[in-house]
Structure formats: structure tokens, C-alpha cells
Design an enzyme around this catalytic site. Structure first.
Site, PDB file in Angstrom:
ATOM      1  N   ARG A  35      -2.099   9.466   8.610  1.00  0.00           N
ATOM      2  CA  ARG A  35      -2.279   9.807   7.320  1.00  0.00           C
ATOM      3  C   ARG A  35      -1.049  10.287   6.125  1.00  0.00           C
ATOM      4  NH1 ARG A  35      -7.045  13.182   5.135  1.00  0.00           N
ATOM      5  NH2 ARG A  35      -7.493  12.177   6.499  1.00  0.00           N
ATOM      6  N   HIS A  81      -9.622   1.111   4.792  1.00  0.00           N
ATOM      7  CA  HIS A  81      -9.516   2.525   4.307  1.00  0.00           C
ATOM      8  C   HIS A  81     -10.426   3.420   3.591  1.00  0.00           C
ATOM      9  CE1 HIS A  81      -5.960   5.695   3.605  1.00  0.00           C
ATOM     10  NE2 HIS A  81      -6.228   5.781   3.374  1.00  0.00           N
ATOM     11  N   TYR A 125      -8.359  -1.415 -15.888  1.00  0.00           N
ATOM     12  CA  TYR A 125      -7.597  -1.908 -17.007  1.00  0.00           C
ATOM     13  C   TYR A 125      -6.231  -2.813 -16.870  1.00  0.00           C
ATOM     14  CZ  TYR A 125     -10.416   1.126 -19.889  1.00  0.00           C
ATOM     15  OH  TYR A 125     -11.688   1.392 -20.360  1.00  0.00           O
TER      16      TYR A 125
END
Length: 749
Positions: A35, A81, A125
Site C-alpha cells: 500500500r 483495488h 465531471y
């Protein structure tokens, strides 16, 4: 019920601390290896690697159109993930920010945040695609260069590491916090990394210091100036730990008529511009930097922060040195090259070890790519041999296909073909038969065999591998060289001393003032040195009048002594102006209890003060030691119960005696050497009293005699030169003063 119990794991009797430590260790190792720490080979954490892999599968190449980031994030969290969508999107946003990554890996379209610290727009967006740098980082994934592993649910595969030649770890840097360890690697200039790598290929045993000839230091996307010495930078790179002092880049602009402004064009890495403006504005509002008048943000696509000085006489270097010390215009960027090596073991590496590990990975990729290509060539050559046999016996092949029930077995037996060759011939379309020309087949076969021979030599020769890797690195450097807009060095390396602490007096323009305090405690400062001979003519509130008044400079510290023995400090430049009545001094300092003001005077450098209380105790102290840093002041005199501080007198440089007169109108004179110098305390007994207490005290030069004012408007002064009747030891009772001594028992009326 029994079947259900059998499905449950049996309960284990384990000590709690052992079970907790085992489970925490598993979590810690997962955080470290899967990680938070980047891989030394491609410089990526798993989330970044999975993002780029998902975008590659979506065919978001630099030449392709953009796709919504929500689509990419959905694929990543669904296939590779299994974490929160916002954290994955934040990681993707960072890959697209030109002010966060030196060589962005994602080309974003839409609002991806800005250097002010504003967040990106929602993922529904924004749109994105890969950059050329990302393509270079993933080049060779389809050529057997790296291993693949199953995803978390076993439905897909993902690469363990990227094989590309792009040196992402040093070029873009990395940061992360794991359990018990962290990493912080600043970005660097790719051309410099390539030059250092080429040097290491030729000289594997080179000293780490030799790499400093190629890598001069970090190269931040926001530019700035690194002000550390070359020795400090080399030490950090040798050990893999250290820090870099980074300053904003600035220049002065002439505004005409002797005025100027300082313009900041580049700010330190990872410092939000809005926070920087806020810090500077706070200095102005809190009056912590008197030589600074205003700050303006005139930035557009380029950063432009305008710093306006208080006056044209301000030294630009002094102003910027102060801002470097008080704001984030100068920051320390940490270096902690803690990365996962090829065996997924976390280690802190120096610069040489990082580049060497990356080169070892590239040599492995080169060999595996060559071996993969050799296998492909051998497969193709095998088919070409079969095609040639079919071409030479084309009519017979057609006859076998038309007439035999098992043409594959017949062709294999008659023409000594392999299963793959026979299958390829049977799968050919009729239109391909015209292409089966002997010369073309033989030409392709010769070309492939020649390429295979070269690749076999490459695989077997480390020298050829080094030469090939240097050639590939040279091509990479040409794409990202210093002559390109993306590749030019942005951060200047320019050694400078640490920002020094500049005293406040040096920042304040020295101007004469007249400090006036009224009987009711209203204080103000009039510009210039006004006439003090008639203080009654000054303007006061009705019923109020003058109490303290003296000449000073705006750079002075004003000492205010309370009757409780506590000293307070006022900045002369911060006193209210003299146009009105001023302000109550109690609004500026926190005078404790019922204490009154005993004295007000400027603190002169090197000056000593004689302090005395109403019960006749006193000592000497330095004016500098009485300066307080806070509104609450500093306790200097420990006043006994029932007494109060009444005397705060400056000691002349040549004064050698002390004169003390009590309320009982008795006076003594003793050497000043009998008074101790203390930073804080009650002091010693100056004069003994049976009734009353101390009225006044002063220091003087014994050879000049003791003088006092005669009172009245004449301004006459009386001097007594024969002081032998009053000369005695400290603490004596004394005798009546000389004839003509003022009736108010004061040396100065």
C-alpha cells in the site's frame, strides 16, 4: 445445528497480547508491502500501478480520446483495488497534477485542482487519458518482460511491476506513511538521472560522490531554489536520508521614483499558494513584520505574488530573509528513500543503490524481452518452413485437402510437418495462396533468423546488453532532454546561508517621537522631538494632566514599571499616534491587581537601573534584562507586603555613589559598589527607618558633588560638594540633609 458448529473454526486458547501482535504484524506488513511504499523498479505504489493498468486496458493512449474518470475508478475498484472510490480518485488526480508530478502520468481534462490547494471536481465531471511518460513506463508489458499475478478475486490478472525504461521513482518521486516507517522522495530531472545511469553502466563500482557530477539535486515541478550546500546534498544522497531547504524564487521590480516591489514567481514544492498569501497577510495584520506593507496575488497561469515594502528605504534582502524565516516561502523537503527492493523488502537506499537496482531491473527486462522475441521468431520460422513445404507442393496439398478424410495426418506424414505447421496450412484462406511465393517466404525466414541470431548474442553477452541499454537510454533522454519544455531543469541550485533572525529594531524605520503618558494612564506618541519645557500645554482630557514625557525613537523598547515590581514592555513603533488623547495603557498590557505605574522610560542598550522600594530596599539591574516578551510582563522586584516600587532610576556610566533620603528627612551617601546587581529579588537595605520609609534615591559622581533643584521658575540648582557628614555605610539611619534641601524630600522636584 451440529453441522453448523462443524463449519466454524475451533476456538483457540491464545494469550491476548500474542494474538493481537500477530494480527497487527499482518496488517503492518500488508500496509508496508502492498500500500504505502513504492517499488524501486517502477516507483509506483499498487494503487497507481492499477490505475495506469486499467487505463491501458481501456485504450486511453495519448492519441485516443478522453474518458470519464468515474469509468476508470470503477474499473480499478471493481477489478483490481477493492478500496474506497474517493481514495482511488485522489490518487488519480495527483497523477494528473502538473504541480505535484514532475512528469505527469495522466493527462486530465477538467478541474483537477490547483496550486492554491483547491480540490478537483467530482470524478463524474473530469476526464483523463495516459501521457507519453505513462506509455514509456508501461512499454513492453505485452512482450513477456514481467510476471503477472491474479487479482484479489482471481478473475483478472495484473502486472507485478511495470517494465518501461522511464525512471519513475526518481523522476516523479514518492511519499507515503506505512506502519513504523515512511518514505519521501522528491522529484528529479530525468536527463540527469539518465546521465547518472549511463555512468553507472560503464562504471558499476563508481563512488556515490561521482554521481553528483550528473545529479545536482531535486528538480521540483513548481521550481524554486535549493539553498543547501553541495556537501549537504551529497551526504543526503549517499545515506538516503536528509532534507533540502527550498526557497521561493523572487526578484525586485522597479516602480519608479526610488520605489520597488518584490515579485515571487515560483513557490516551494507542495506549499499551497493560498496558505502562503494567508501567512504573509497575517504578518501584516499582527504587525510582526513592520517593514512589510502589503501582499497581492496577481497570479494567472503563472505565479505572481507581489510583496510591497513599508518604504523605499527597506532593504529587499532583509525583507525576504524575514519572510523566509516567518513563512513557508522557505521549507524543508525531506529525503527518505525507503523503498521496496526486487524481493519486496523495505530498505533505505542511497542514490547509487536506487539507480543500480533500477538498472538491474532494466537488464532483466531487456533479457526477458529478447527471450520472448526469440520464442516468437522460432514459432514464426516453424510456420514459414511449413508454408514453404506447402508452396513447393501446392497441388499435392490441395489434392490431399480435397480427397483425404484426415488431411492433417496425411500432410504430416507425407511432408514431415509438425502439428502446428499442418494446422496453419489447413487454416489458411484461399486468397492467401497467391502470397505463398517462395522468395518471399525465404526472405522473411532469413530476416527472422538473422534477428534471432542477434538476439541470442544479446542474451549471452552482458557487454552487448550494456551497449543496447545505453542506446535505449539515449533515445529516452532525447525525448525528455533539457532542450525540451518538459525536460528543462526548473529548480535552481544556489547555496545560501540559513535565514537569520533579524532583530525587530532593524526592521523599523528609525524616527524621533515624543512619548507622553497622562496621570490617568493614557499613552500616545507624537512625531518628532517636541519641546518638553511646558508639558501643560499639551492636550489632555478634562481633569487629566501630564505624568511621564520623554524623547525616544520608534526603534526603542519602552519599559513600564508597576508599583508591584513587575516590568512591562511596549514597542515605541506600536504606540498610538499623537493626534488624539491616545489609548489607555492597560489595554496594551495586563497590569496585575491594583498596581499603579511607577515609571515609564526607554530601555537603552547597556544601561543599568537602580530600583528601590518604599521600605528602603533596592538593587541594580540591567535594562535589557527587564524587557518582557509578553503582555503579562516580567517580575523583577519581589516587593514585600505593604511596600511598593517607587524608584526606577538610570545609573550614569561614571556614577560611583548613591544618595538616599527618607520620609523622616534623613539622608545617607554610600558607594554604589555596596549595591548588588540582580536579575530579580528583594534587594538589600539602603537606609534604616524607625518611622516612615524611603522618599527618594539617586546615583551620582562623588567628585562632582550632590545636586538638587531649588524649585520655582528660576530653574536654579544647588550643589553640595562636601558630603563627608553623610558618607556612611549602606543601611545606616543617616542625618538631616544639607541646608536648602527641598522640603518635599526629593532630589528632583
Amino acid at each position: 445445528m451440529s453441522d453448523t458448529l462443524n463449519d466454524i473454526d475451533p476456538i483457540e486458547d491464545t494469550p491476548f497480547d500474542k494474538a493481537l501482535s500477530q494480527r497487527y504484524l499482518v496488517y503492518a506488513l500488508s500496509t508496508i508491502t502492498a500500500r504505502s511504499l513504492p517499488d524501486v523498479r517502477d516507483g509506483l505504489k499498487p494503487v497507481h500501478r492499477r490505475l495506469l493498468w486499467a487505463m491501458r486496458l481501456l485504450r486511453l493512449d495519448p492519441a485516443a480520446g478522453y474518458k470519464k474518470c468515474a469509468r476508470v475508478v470503477g474499473d480499478v475498484i471493481g477489478k483490481y483495488h477493492p478500496h474506497g472510490d474517493q481514495s482511488v480518485y485522489d490518487a488519480m488526480v495527483r497523477l494528473a497534477q502538473t504541480f505535484s508530478l514532475r512528469y505527469p502520468l495522466v493527462d486530465g481534462q477538467g478541474n483537477f485542482g490547483n496550486v492554491d490547494g483547491d480540490n478537483a471536481a467530482a470524478m463524474r465531471y473530469t476526464e483523463a487519458r495516459l501521457t507519453q511518460a505513462a506509455n514509456d513506463l508501461m512499454a513492453g508489458l505485452d512482450e513477456g518482460t514481467v510476471d503477472f499475478r491474479p487479482t484479489y478475486n482471481g478473475e483478472e490478472e495484473e502486472p507485478e511491476v511495470f517494465p518501461g525504461l522511464f525512471p519513475n521513482l526518481l523522476a516523479n518521486g514518492a511519499s507515503g506513511i506505512a506502519v513504523g516507517m515512511a518514505t519521501s522522495i522528491p522529484p528529479h530531472n530525468l536527463a540527469e538521472i539518465v546521465d547518472a545511469a549511463v555512468h553507472l553502466i560503464d562504471n558499476p563500482q563508481a563512488e556515490p560522490s561521482a554521481l553528483m557530477d550528473f545529479v545536482s539535486g531535486p528538480d521540483f515541478p513548481t521550481g524554486g531554489v535549493i539553498v543547501d550546500s553541495a556537501e549537504a546534498i551529497a551526504l543526503a544522497y549517499r545515506t538516503g536520508r536528509g532534507s533540502f531547504r527550498v526557497r521561493a524564487r523572487w526578484a525586485t521590480e522597479d516602480q519608479g521614483r526610488g520605489t520597488w516591489t518584490a515579485v515571487i514567481s515560483e513557490i516551494p514544492f507542495q506549499v499551497p499558494k493560498s496558505k502562503l498569501i494567508e501567512q504573509i497577510a497575517t504578518l501584516i495584520s499582527d504587525k510582526k513584520l513592520p517593514i512589510l506593507a502589503d501582499v497581492r496575488d496577481e497570479s494567472d497561469e503563472q505565479i505572481r505574488i507581489v510583496i510591497e515594502p513599508r518604504s523605499r528605504t527597506v532593504d529587499p534582502q532583509m525583507l525576504m530573509e524575514s519572510l523566509f524565516r516567518l513563512t513557508d516561502l522557505e521549507v524543508k523537503i525531506p529525503l527518505n528513500m525507503n523503498v521496496l527492493d526486487a524481493h519486496h523488502t523495505p530498505r533505505v537506499m542511497g542514490l547509487k543503490e536506487v539507480i543500480s537496482s533500477w538498472l538491474a531491473h532494466q537488464f532483466e527486462v531487456l533479457v526477458r524481452r529478447s527471450q520472448h522475441r526469440i520464442a516468437k521468431i522460432e514459432d514464426r520460422v516453424e510456420l514459414l518452413v511449413g508454408y514453404l513445404a506447402a508452396y513447393l507442393n501446392l497441388d499435392r496439398v490441395i489434392q490431399i485437402i480435397r480427397e483425404e478424410d484426415d488431411p492433417k495426418a496425411v500432410m504430416m506424414a507425407e511432408f514431415a510437418l509438425t502439428d502446428r505447421q499442418a494446422e496453419a496450412i489447413l487454416n489458411m484462406r484461399l486468397r492467401s495462396l497467391r502470397k505463398l511465393e517462395e522468395m518471399q517466404i525465404r526472405g522473411e525466414r532469413e530476416t527472422l533468423e538473422k534477428e534471432r541470431d542477434q538476439l541470442l548474442k544479446l542474451v549471452g553477452s552482458p557487454a552487448l546488453q550494456r551497449k543496447r541499454l545505453q542506446k535505449d537510454l539515449a533515445a529516452l533522454r532525447a525525448r525528455y532532454g533539457p532542450e525540451t519544455e518538459l525536460g528543462r531543469r526548473r529548480t535552481l541550485i544556489e547555496e545560501a546561508a540559513p535565514a537569520r533572525e533579524i532583530p525587530l529594531e532593524a526592521m523599523i524605520e528609525r524616527e524621533p517621537i515624543t512619548v507622553i503618558m497622562s496621570q490617568r494612564g493614557w499613552i500616545r506618541a507624537m512625531k518628532g522631538h517636541v519641546d518638553l519645557s511646558n508639558p501643560e500645554a499639551m492636550k489632555f482630557k478634562e481633569g487629566d494632566g501630564p505624568r511621564f514625557f520623554f524623547h525616544a525613537q520608534t526603534t526603542d523598547k519602552i519599559l513600564l514599571a508597576s508599583t508591584t515590581g513587575r516590568f512591562y514592555t511596549l514597542g515605541a513603533d506600536k504606540l498610538p499616534g499623537g493626534r488624539g488623547f491616545g489609548e489607555p495603557v492597560r489595554l496594551m498590557i495586563d497590569i496585575e491587581g491594583e498596581g499603579d505605574i511607577a515609571a515609564l522610560r526607554p530601555a537603552a542598550s547597556g544601561e543599568k537601573l537602580m530600583l528601590a522600594t518604599s521600605d528602603g530596599r533596592g538593587f541594580l539591574t540591567s535594562a535589557a534584562g527587564a524587557i518582557a516578551e509578553t503582555r503579562k510582563g516580567k517580575q523583577i522586584v519581589n516587593v514585600r507586603t505593604g511596600a511598593k516600587l517607587v524608584i526606577v532610576q538610570p545609573v550614569g556610566t561614571e556614577d560611583d555613589y548613591v544618595a538616599v533620603v527618607g520620609e523622616n528627612r534623613k539622608m545617607i551617601v554610600f558607594p554604589i559598589g555596596e549595591l548588588p546587581e540582580m536579575g530579580r529579588g528583594q534587594g538589600v537595605q539602603l537606609q534604616r527607618y524607625r518611622d516612615g520609609g524611603l522618599s527618594d534615591a539617586k546615583t551620582f559622581r562623588f567628585a562632582d558633588g550632590l545636586s538638587w533643584g531649588m524649585g520655582g521658575s528660576t530653574g536654579r540648582i544647588r550643589t553640595e560638594t562636601d558630603l563627608s557628614p553623610w558618607r556612611t555605610a549602606r543601611g545606616a539611619g543617616g542625618r538631616m540633609p544639607p541646608v536648602g534641601f527641598p522640603r518635599d524630600n526629593k532630589f528632583q522636584s
